[in-house]
Design an enzyme around this catalytic site. Structure first.
Site, mmCIF file in Angstrom:
data_model
loop_
_atom_site.group_PDB
_atom_site.id
_atom_site.type_symbol
_atom_site.label_atom_id
_atom_site.label_comp_id
_atom_site.label_asym_id
_atom_site.label_seq_id
_atom_site.Cartn_x
_atom_site.Cartn_y
_atom_site.Cartn_z
ATOM 1 N N GLY A 239 49.906 51.582 36.516
ATOM 2 C CA GLY A 239 50.901 51.889 35.492
ATOM 3 C C GLY A 239 50.317 51.631 34.116
ATOM 4 O O GLY A 239 49.102 51.733 33.910
ATOM 5 N N SER A 240 51.181 51.251 33.196
ATOM 6 C CA SER A 240 50.756 51.130 31.800
ATOM 7 C C SER A 240 50.101 49.764 31.530
ATOM 8 O O SER A 240 50.404 48.788 32.214
ATOM 9 C CB SER A 240 51.983 51.286 30.894
ATOM 10 O OG SER A 240 52.907 50.263 31.190
ATOM 11 N N GLU A 242 50.769 47.764 29.177
ATOM 12 C CA GLU A 242 51.781 46.802 28.731
ATOM 13 C C GLU A 242 52.413 46.102 29.935
ATOM 14 O O GLU A 242 52.522 44.871 29.966
ATOM 15 C CB GLU A 242 52.860 47.505 27.897
ATOM 16 C CG GLU A 242 52.367 48.022 26.553
ATOM 17 C CD GLU A 242 51.329 49.161 26.635
ATOM 18 O OE1 GLU A 242 51.404 49.973 27.585
ATOM 19 O OE2 GLU A 242 50.432 49.221 25.771
ATOM 20 N N ILE A 243 52.843 46.902 30.926
ATOM 21 C CA ILE A 243 53.447 46.291 32.118
ATOM 22 C C ILE A 243 52.373 45.564 32.927
ATOM 23 O O ILE A 243 52.626 44.498 33.493
ATOM 24 C CB ILE A 243 54.169 47.359 32.980
ATOM 25 C CG1 ILE A 243 55.213 48.121 32.153
ATOM 26 C CG2 ILE A 243 54.820 46.721 34.204
ATOM 27 C CD1 ILE A 243 56.412 47.335 31.740
ATOM 28 N N GLY A 244 51.159 46.101 32.935
ATOM 29 C CA GLY A 244 50.063 45.447 33.654
ATOM 30 C C GLY A 244 49.792 44.046 33.131
ATOM 31 O O GLY A 244 49.618 43.098 33.896
ATOM 32 N N CYS A 295 46.170 59.594 34.504
ATOM 33 C CA CYS A 295 45.529 58.433 33.872
ATOM 34 C C CYS A 295 44.124 58.766 33.388
ATOM 35 O O CYS A 295 43.669 58.225 32.382
ATOM 36 C CB CYS A 295 45.499 57.259 34.839
ATOM 37 S SG CYS A 295 44.762 57.680 36.415
ATOM 38 N N GLU A 392 47.194 56.318 24.387
ATOM 39 C CA GLU A 392 47.380 57.228 25.511
ATOM 40 C C GLU A 392 48.697 57.977 25.324
ATOM 41 O O GLU A 392 49.748 57.363 25.175
ATOM 42 C CB GLU A 392 47.410 56.435 26.813
ATOM 43 C CG GLU A 392 47.549 57.325 28.021
ATOM 44 C CD GLU A 392 47.507 56.549 29.321
ATOM 45 O OE1 GLU A 392 48.186 55.510 29.413
ATOM 46 O OE2 GLU A 392 46.805 57.000 30.236
HETATM 47 P P1 NAP Z 1 54.875 51.831 33.771
HETATM 48 O O1 NAP Z 1 56.009 51.997 32.871
HETATM 49 O O2 NAP Z 1 53.914 50.741 33.536
HETATM 50 O O3 NAP Z 1 55.497 51.689 35.241
HETATM 51 C C1 NAP Z 1 54.714 51.565 36.387
HETATM 52 C C2 NAP Z 1 55.529 50.893 37.473
HETATM 53 O O4 NAP Z 1 55.813 49.555 37.091
HETATM 54 C C3 NAP Z 1 56.874 51.548 37.748
HETATM 55 O O5 NAP Z 1 57.143 51.510 39.131
HETATM 56 C C4 NAP Z 1 57.812 50.653 36.962
HETATM 57 O O6 NAP Z 1 59.150 50.713 37.395
HETATM 58 C C5 NAP Z 1 57.190 49.306 37.248
HETATM 59 N N1 NAP Z 1 57.638 48.233 36.345
HETATM 60 C C6 NAP Z 1 58.194 48.336 35.105
HETATM 61 N N2 NAP Z 1 58.497 47.112 34.622
HETATM 62 C C7 NAP Z 1 58.113 46.219 35.568
HETATM 63 C C8 NAP Z 1 58.164 44.796 35.664
HETATM 64 N N3 NAP Z 1 58.674 44.027 34.692
HETATM 65 N N4 NAP Z 1 57.699 44.197 36.783
HETATM 66 C C9 NAP Z 1 57.177 44.941 37.776
HETATM 67 N N5 NAP Z 1 57.115 46.283 37.757
HETATM 68 C C10 NAP Z 1 57.570 46.925 36.659
HETATM 69 O O7 NAP Z 1 53.984 53.145 33.875
HETATM 70 P P2 NAP Z 1 54.490 54.644 34.117
HETATM 71 O O8 NAP Z 1 55.139 55.105 32.858
HETATM 72 O O9 NAP Z 1 55.214 54.772 35.387
HETATM 73 O O10 NAP Z 1 53.089 55.379 34.342
HETATM 74 C C11 NAP Z 1 52.293 55.793 33.304
HETATM 75 C C12 NAP Z 1 51.125 54.834 33.104
HETATM 76 O O11 NAP Z 1 50.416 54.620 34.315
HETATM 77 C C13 NAP Z 1 50.122 55.392 32.155
HETATM 78 O O12 NAP Z 1 49.692 54.395 31.247
HETATM 79 C C14 NAP Z 1 48.981 55.828 33.057
HETATM 80 O O13 NAP Z 1 47.736 55.914 32.461
HETATM 81 C C15 NAP Z 1 49.029 54.822 34.136
HETATM 82 N N6 NAP Z 1 48.407 55.347 35.364
HETATM 83 C C16 NAP Z 1 47.202 54.824 35.763
HETATM 84 C C17 NAP Z 1 46.570 55.289 36.886
HETATM 85 C C18 NAP Z 1 45.234 54.716 37.327
HETATM 86 O O14 NAP Z 1 44.828 54.928 38.455
HETATM 87 N N7 NAP Z 1 44.544 53.987 36.493
HETATM 88 C C19 NAP Z 1 47.163 56.293 37.649
HETATM 89 C C20 NAP Z 1 48.387 56.811 37.213
HETATM 90 C C21 NAP Z 1 49.002 56.309 36.077
HETATM 91 P P3 NAP Z 1 60.173 51.779 36.688
HETATM 92 O O15 NAP Z 1 59.715 53.110 37.131
HETATM 93 O O16 NAP Z 1 61.482 51.432 37.223
HETATM 94 O O17 NAP Z 1 60.045 51.574 35.210
#
Ligand code: NAP
Ligand code: MG
Length: 488
Positions: A239-240, A242-244, A295, A392
């Site tokens: 994921g992002s 920030e959440i990471g 990503c 991004e």
């Molecule tokens: P995100 O907002 O970080 O969400 C990712 C996941 O984390 C979702 O399931 C989200 O749930 C969950 N989440 C949110 N808050 C959380 C918390 N406090 N505790 C635990 N989990 C929580 O990212 P996204 O918008 O879904 O995805 C886009 C990002 O992912 C981009 O930055 C992209 O580059 C990255 N990405 C990376 C890869 C890679 O392999 N490197 C692959 C794909 C995407 P909710 O859906 O309910 O918010």
């Protein structure tokens, strides 16, 4: 509380806990991005639901799954691969409905990659070995016999983003299951459907109840509960950043293992001797595939000044040639963005690009129609220190930047907080290797974008992540090494 049945897949949108599809006290709305309509009401897992799922995963680890030998785990993973292949058309429809992507695209990447991932890790399941290590003996008193074994990490919480949900779930399930772990999977709010369908296939394949539990829900509720849970051994997050970052801090309280696969701002480097036609096709794919919600999207296009105007013009034409529209129309090449929020975010970046003085070559607006569409957009003359080159965007927006020397190209490529992927376009073998060695990225591709494979490690440097998934690295990340020493 009623959840939805999706006719396309004969699928209910409940929680999968301990082999049962159970309702949650609340639901959330999953929208169709192509028209904004309500697609499904999906069970919103609570902290109590997550706790039940973790208990089920622990029981399976201590019980039936823990007693399943590697060869049998491999057979189950192969069976699951066969079922995903059988249901390819259903899964493609679910991904198109849920994410807004053209219905042909999951058949090009997500589904074959998911199948290949399960098959690759099926092959590892009975080949995870330790070593016999000679030592000097015990305190000069006795000889010793020492060996290592690789054991499962335990219960793994897998947190998935919405862009290619099935495939990313497979990247976590494949190595974790091959190595004998059990899981609780938290799909993204915006795109849980294909993972719920995968849940039905996991049941059909015959994995013991509780081996894989699926708890859709809100990130700050279900995701947070998983990260905080004292009996979860590892979080595998995509994921992002920030959440990471938040997840890594939270996981520290319970000393969980964490792998983070985060975002990117990956460069496409077009060197002076590049095959320009191949480069333009590859760059367009790296910008517009999956609406740019990738990503590893190659969003910073660094072009040698001698080719610069040619590439800018051709990318503008490639953007204008994209067919924006209904994900289920075969002519469509670019679907909708996943949500109104994502559409706003991308349009906001486009406005920033204009305001910061970049030259708009194509796109730059949303079409006047329902759904969360954004036109494919190319900016030229972008300064690498401007917002659209640093952050991004996660949409179909490319930033083209000229350079004069190879050293300058490398400097610009590395001038970013990210380090996920990079592509180099050149026909010079020596240059390919020397530039590849200097680019700080987890994956460097030469003359092709996103040449990924489940046999290859995947992950980022810098803010793009911590740890690696896939290949043997994926097995290492899903096992704990134990040493056993016998004083003889
Ligand atoms: P995100 O907002 O970080 O969400 C990712 C996941 O984390 C979702 O399931 C989200 O749930 C969950 N989440 C949110 N808050 C959380 C918390 N406090 N505790 C635990 N989990 C929580 O990212 P996204 O918008 O879904 O995805 C886009 C990002 O992912 C981009 O930055 C992209 O580059 C990255 N990405 C990376 C890869 C890679 O392999 N490197 C692959 C794909 C995407 P909710 O859906 O309910 O918010
Ligand atoms: Mg959706």
């Amino acid at each position: 509380m009623t959840t939805t049945t999706i006719p396309q897949a004969d699928l209910t949108t409940n929680l999968l806990i301990d082999g049962e599809w159970v309702e949650a006290a609340e639901t959330f709305d999953d929208l169709n991005p192509a028209d904004g309509s309500l697609l499904a009401r999906v069970a919103a897992g609570s902290a109590a639901d997550v706790d039940r799922a973790v208990r089920a995963a622990r029981a399976a680890l201590d019980g039936a799954w823990g007693a399943t030998p590697g060869v049998a785990r491999g057979a189950l993973l192969n069976k699951l691969a066969d079922l995903v292949e059988r249901d390819a058309a259903i899964i493609a429809r679910l991904e198109a409905l849920d994410i807004g992507k053209p219905v042909a695209q999951p058949g090009m990447l997500d589904i074959p990659n998911t199948v290949a991932t399960f098959r690759h890790f099926a092959g590892w399941a009975d080949k995870i070995q330790g070593a016999t290590i000679p030592t000097a003996g015990y305190l000069g008193m006795a000889a010793t016999h020492s060996y290592t074994v690789r054991e499962p990490v335990g219960v793994i919480g897998a947190i998935i983003p919405w862009n290619t949900p099935l495939m990313i779930a497979a990247w976590k399930l494949g190595p974790a299951l091959a190595a004998g772990n059990t899981l609780v999977v938290k799909p993204a709010e915006d795109a849980p459907l294909s993972i719920l369908h995968l849940g039905t296939l996991i049941e059909e394949a015959g994995f013991p109840a509780g081996t894989v539990n699926i708890v859709p829900g809100l990130g700050p509720v279900a995701g947070q509960a998983l990260v905080e849970h004292a009996d979860v051994d590892k979080i595998s997050f995509t994921g992002s950043p920030e959440i990471g970052r938040h997840i890594q801090k939270t996981a520290a309280d319970t000393f969980k293992r964490v792998t983070l696969e985060l975002g990117g701002k990956s460069p496409q480097i077009v060197l002076e001797d590049a095959n320009v036609e191949a480069a333009i096709n590859g760059i367009a794919m790296g910008l517009f595939f999956n609406q740019g919600e990738v990503c590893a999207a190659g969003t910073r296009i660094l072009v040698h000044r001698s080719l610069y105007e040619t590439v800018v013009e051709a990318l503008g034409q490639a953007a204008d040639a994209q067919v924006l529209g209904d994900p289920f129309d075969e002519a469509t090449t670019l679907g909708a963005l996943v949500s109104a929020k994502q559409q706003e975010r991308v349009l906001g970046y486009i406005e920033k690009g204009k305001a910061e003085g970049a030259r708009l070559v194509a796109g730059g607006t949303s079409p006047d129609q329902p759904g969360f569409f954004v036109r494919p957009t190319i900016f030229a003359d972008v300064d690498n220190s401007s917002t659209i080159a640093r952050e991004e965007i996660f949409g179909p927006v490319g930033a083209v930047i000229p350079f004069d020397t190879v050293e300058e190209a490398i400097q610009i490529a590395n001038d970013t907080r990210y380090g996920l992927a990079a592509t180099i376009w050149t026909q010079d073998v020596s240059l390919a290797h020397t530039v590849a060695a200097k680019v700080r990225a987890g994956a460097v591709w030469v003359n092709g974008w996103a040449a990924i494979d489940p046999a290859l490690p995947w992950g980022g440097m810098k803010a793009s992540g911590i740890g690696r998934e896939l290949g043997w690295s994926g097995i290492l990340a899903n096992t704990e090494e134990k040493v056993v020493t016998i004083v003889l």
